[in-house]
Design a protein around this motif. Structure first.
Motif: not given
Length: 325
Positions: A211-222, A286-288, A308-312
């Motif tokens: 699985d590959i996901y593009k992360l949202k709300y990034t403060s730098s490059n993709n 969770d992509t949302t 555990e939970t990892l939060t971006f």
């Protein structure tokens, strides 16, 4: 008369002595036979050793011939890198089928020449993925025809592609070679790295990325999140930073205190979503909310489960232990 008598006795004694000496030639003959048998045995041993030496020389000659042939083949590949996609697909197919236990690559003594068939294969796959015409092909179909065990994954925006190739060496095939390629925002292929890229192998991932996901709300490059499976550690998460032209595969996307992950300034490049004590760990991204939730065993205590939970947070994932039984 006495003189004649003594002479007669002397002659009789001499004649008896001669009779006792007659078997000597027979005894001598027996010793010669034993000596000949010993000599024959020694000759047989010497002949066998000579045959072994001849066989070793022949094998060395064959190995040298194989090595020379494969070296010429490798040189040919390097000299003919600019080929069509169809030609490269055929080349990759032939390379994949030629690698394995008992193959010519393993018999040619190529270790002395610093030649790795798997590395050559990975490089060819990288060249295929970065061919400008590859966008007109179905990559999944290409590799499924080569081997159904090859895993291909990509991000939804098609900018990041990963091909996971099982090393065809007769083992459990849970230590694949990874080929990661990327494209710009115009879908033009820009580059690739493989498991053999200098420095990349130091990360020690060895995982099938599904699985590959593009992360949202990034403060730098993709930023992209890759989640896969590694036989040694279970499920594993990995982050990559992608700009218009290059890929940062050393991005530290996980804040952690786990020393095994070798964090620098509290941040690591990878994160284990499970342990080798429980390979079938369930996780959910969770992509949302951009969170990863999972559970794993606590060290060697199989009955102790950690949730555990990892939060971006826009730059990296922060870990939080929510429950421990």
């Amino acid at each position: 008369m006495k003189s004649l008598y003594y002479i007669f006795i002397l002659l009789f004694a001499l004649s008896c002595g001669n009779r006792h000496e007659k078997p000597i030639p027979y005894i001598q003959k027996t010793n010669n036979d034993s000596s000949n048998k010993v000599k024959d045995s020694i000759d047989k041993i010497i002949n066998r050793e000579n045959e072994k030496l001849d066989e070793e020389k022949t094998q060395d000659s064959i190995s040298k011939h194989i090595a020379d042939s494969l070296i010429r083949f490798v040189k040919y590949i390097k000299q003919h890198e600019h080929i069509t996609i169809n030609q490269r697909i055929i080349r990759i197919q032939k390379l994949y089928n030629s690698i394995g236990v008992g193959s010519l690559w393993n018999q040619g003594g190529l270790n002395d020449y610093n030649i790795d068939a798997n590395e050559i294969e990975a490089h060819e796959i990288g060249l295929l993925l970065t061919d400008t015409n590859i966008i007109n092909y179905n990559i999944d179909d290409i590799f499924s025809e080569i081997n159904k065990d090859i895993v291909v994954s990509h991000s939804d925006d098609n900018r990041l592609w990963v091909v996971n190739v099982p090393e065809n060496d007769g083992g459990t095939a849970y230590a694949p070679e990874n080929i990661i390629s990327w494209r710009d925002t115009h879908n033009v292929p820009k580059g690739f790295i493989t498991s053999y890229t200098e420095g990349f192998d130091d990360i020690g991932i060895l995982a099938y990325f599904y699985d590959i996901y593009k992360l949202k709300y990034t403060s730098s490059n993709n930023l992209y999140l890759l989640i896969g499976f590694s036989k040694g550690v279970g499920n594993i998460a990995y982050t990559l930073e992608l700009n218009q032209k290059s890929l940062n595969w050393k991005y530290r996307g996980f804040k952690t205190t786990d020393k095994e992950l070798k964090p620098i300034n509290g941040r690591a490049m990878t994160y284990y979503l499970g342990s080798n004590y429980d390979d079938n760990v369930n996780y959910k991204f969770d992509t949302t909310t951009q969170t990863i939730k999972f559970k794993r065993n606590s060290g060697h205590h199989l009955d102790s489960i950690i949730k555990e939970t990892l939060t971006f947070n826009g730059k990296y994932f922060e870990e939080k232990i929510s429950k421990k039984n």
